[in-house]
Design a protein around this motif. Structure first.
Motif, short mmCIF file in Angstrom:
data_model
loop_
_atom_site.label_atom_id
_atom_site.label_comp_id
_atom_site.label_asym_id
_atom_site.label_seq_id
_atom_site.Cartn_x
_atom_site.Cartn_y
_atom_site.Cartn_z
N LEU A 45 0.84 -1.20 0.00
CA LEU A 45 0.00 0.00 0.00
C LEU A 45 0.87 1.26 0.00
O LEU A 45 2.05 1.20 0.35
N PRO A 46 0.31 2.41 -0.42
CA PRO A 46 1.09 3.66 -0.47
C PRO A 46 1.79 3.94 0.86
O PRO A 46 1.21 3.74 1.93
N THR A 47 3.02 4.39 0.77
CA THR A 47 3.78 4.67 1.99
C THR A 47 3.38 6.00 2.61
O THR A 47 3.59 6.23 3.80
N GLU A 48 2.81 6.89 1.80
CA GLU A 48 2.33 8.19 2.29
C GLU A 48 1.12 8.61 1.47
O GLU A 48 0.96 8.19 0.32
N SER A 49 0.30 9.47 2.04
CA SER A 49 -0.80 10.10 1.31
C SER A 49 -1.05 11.47 1.91
O SER A 49 -0.88 11.66 3.13
N GLU A 50 -1.40 12.42 1.09
CA GLU A 50 -1.70 13.77 1.58
C GLU A 50 -2.52 14.56 0.57
O GLU A 50 -2.64 14.17 -0.60
N GLU A 51 -3.05 15.67 1.02
CA GLU A 51 -3.89 16.51 0.17
C GLU A 51 -3.06 17.24 -0.89
O GLU A 51 -1.86 17.46 -0.71
N ILE A 52 -3.71 17.59 -1.99
CA ILE A 52 -3.06 18.40 -3.03
C ILE A 52 -4.12 19.30 -3.66
O ILE A 52 -5.25 18.87 -3.91
N TYR A 53 -3.75 20.54 -3.88
CA TYR A 53 -4.64 21.51 -4.51
C TYR A 53 -4.22 21.65 -5.98
O TYR A 53 -3.14 22.18 -6.27
N ILE A 54 -5.04 21.17 -6.88
CA ILE A 54 -4.71 21.16 -8.30
C ILE A 54 -5.31 22.38 -8.96
O ILE A 54 -6.52 22.62 -8.88
N LYS A 55 -4.46 23.16 -9.63
CA LYS A 55 -4.91 24.42 -10.23
C LYS A 55 -5.49 24.17 -11.63
O LYS A 55 -4.96 24.58 -12.66
N GLU A 57 -9.64 23.01 -13.48
CA GLU A 57 -11.08 22.94 -13.21
C GLU A 57 -11.62 21.51 -13.31
O GLU A 57 -11.40 20.82 -14.30
N LEU A 58 -12.33 21.08 -12.29
CA LEU A 58 -12.98 19.78 -12.26
C LEU A 58 -14.31 19.85 -13.02
O LEU A 58 -15.03 20.84 -12.94
N TYR A 59 -14.64 18.76 -13.72
CA TYR A 59 -15.96 18.64 -14.36
C TYR A 59 -16.30 17.16 -14.50
O TYR A 59 -15.44 16.29 -14.35
N PHE A 60 -17.57 16.86 -14.77
CA PHE A 60 -18.02 15.48 -14.93
C PHE A 60 -18.53 15.28 -16.35
O PHE A 60 -19.29 16.10 -16.87
N ALA A 61 -18.10 14.17 -16.96
CA ALA A 61 -18.45 13.94 -18.36
C ALA A 61 -18.41 12.45 -18.69
O ALA A 61 -18.03 11.61 -17.87
N ASN A 62 -18.79 12.15 -19.94
CA ASN A 62 -18.83 10.78 -20.49
C ASN A 62 -19.87 9.91 -19.77
O ASN A 62 -20.51 10.34 -18.81
N LYS A 63 -20.04 8.69 -20.25
CA LYS A 63 -20.98 7.75 -19.65
C LYS A 63 -20.21 6.49 -19.25
O LYS A 63 -19.82 5.70 -20.11
N SER A 64 -19.99 6.34 -17.98
CA SER A 64 -19.16 5.25 -17.47
C SER A 64 -19.96 3.98 -17.24
O SER A 64 -20.94 3.97 -16.50
N LYS A 65 -19.50 2.87 -17.85
CA LYS A 65 -20.13 1.57 -17.61
C LYS A 65 -19.92 1.13 -16.16
O LYS A 65 -20.75 0.45 -15.58
N SER A 66 -18.78 1.53 -15.60
CA SER A 66 -18.49 1.15 -14.21
C SER A 66 -19.48 1.77 -13.23
O SER A 66 -19.70 1.24 -12.14
N TRP A 67 -20.03 2.93 -13.62
CA TRP A 67 -20.94 3.65 -12.73
C TRP A 67 -22.32 3.82 -13.37
O TRP A 67 -22.95 4.86 -13.29
N LYS A 83 -8.69 28.58 -10.48
CA LYS A 83 -9.48 27.38 -10.24
C LYS A 83 -8.73 26.44 -9.30
O LYS A 83 -7.50 26.36 -9.36
N THR A 84 -9.46 25.73 -8.45
CA THR A 84 -8.83 24.76 -7.56
C THR A 84 -9.66 23.49 -7.49
O THR A 84 -10.85 23.54 -7.19
N THR A 85 -9.03 22.37 -7.80
CA THR A 85 -9.64 21.06 -7.61
C THR A 85 -8.97 20.40 -6.41
O THR A 85 -7.73 20.35 -6.34
N LEU A 86 -9.78 19.94 -5.49
CA LEU A 86 -9.24 19.30 -4.28
C LEU A 86 -8.87 17.86 -4.58
O LEU A 86 -9.70 17.08 -5.05
N GLY A 87 -7.63 17.51 -4.33
CA GLY A 87 -7.15 16.18 -4.64
C GLY A 87 -6.50 15.50 -3.45
O GLY A 87 -6.36 16.07 -2.37
#
Length: 211
Positions: A45-55, A57-67, A83-87
């Motif tokens: 498993l990942p040895t570390e994890s933390e927040e990141i602010y991605i500059k 824009e987030l959006y939702f698109a396409n049609k996912s078979k998984s969902w 713009k900031t996307t929370l990651g």
């Protein structure tokens, strides 16, 4: 012997939730998804994890078979300081990163990614016409490069709302990663393409409170 550098995999969608991302590492079927993931060869498993602010824009698109045909998260191909996307980012090996990408892009063949080229140019299209075939370089943290991926173009013609299960997973991931109030999470989603003006927008408050 020089210790090999690891890579930060930065997520902004359902992989914000660590339990869901770990399905790509150790294998498994995430809650609400139709997909079963085989996991990586190295199931550490990942040895570390933390927040990141991605500059970008987030959006939702396409049609996912998984969902069940709902939209899934992407970020715009260009960076925007307004713009900031929370990651959330996870520190994994280069080999694990490639295997995560293969699972994310349904690639059963060989995949070679030139990470140095991606760092120098800022992005690299490693698989054309794939939903997530565009690797973006986001900088470094503690000497390790940070990468995420999105589409090779902005899918503004394919905007589609996420379903409750997918959005709930992102909400859980935000709560796990950030110290945000329910109101702050609601405000974060309200202006996003794929949510604003769609029926799911009226469900936000209930979904956030539930999670």
């Amino acid at each position: 012997m020089t210790k090999e550098k690891k890579i930060w995999y930065a997520s902004y969608g359902s992989n914000l939730l660590e339990e869901r991302f770990n399905c790509y590492i150790k294998g498994g079927k995430p809650n609400g998804s139709n997909n079963f993931y085989k996991g990586c060869t190295d199931k550490t498993l990942p040895t570390e994890s933390e927040e990141i602010y991605i500059k970008s824009e987030l959006y939702f698109a396409n049609k996912s078979k998984s969902w069940n045909g709902s939209g899934v998260g992407f970020i715009k191909t260009e960076f925007d300081e307004n713009k900031t996307t929370l990651g959330k980012m996870y520190l994994i090996t280069k080999e694990q990163f490639i295997e995560v990408v293969k699972q994310e892009t349904n690639n059963n063949g060989e995949l070679i990614i030139d990470f140095e080229k991606a760092q120098k140019s800022g992005s690299l299209i490693f698989r054309k016409k794939s939903w997530y075939g565009n690797l973006l370089y986001l900088g470094e943290q503690n000497g390790n490069p940070i990468f995420t991926f999105t589409n090779e173009r902005n899918l503004t013609d394919k905007i589609n709302a996420p379903n409750k299960e997918y959005l709930s997973m992102i909400i859980c991931g935000l709560k796990e990663t950030y110290n945000l109030s329910d109101l702050e999470i609601k405000e974060y989603f309200e202006g996003i393409e794929g949510i604003k003006g769609n029926p799911i927008e009226k469900e936000l408050e209930k979904l956030i409170r539930k999670e």
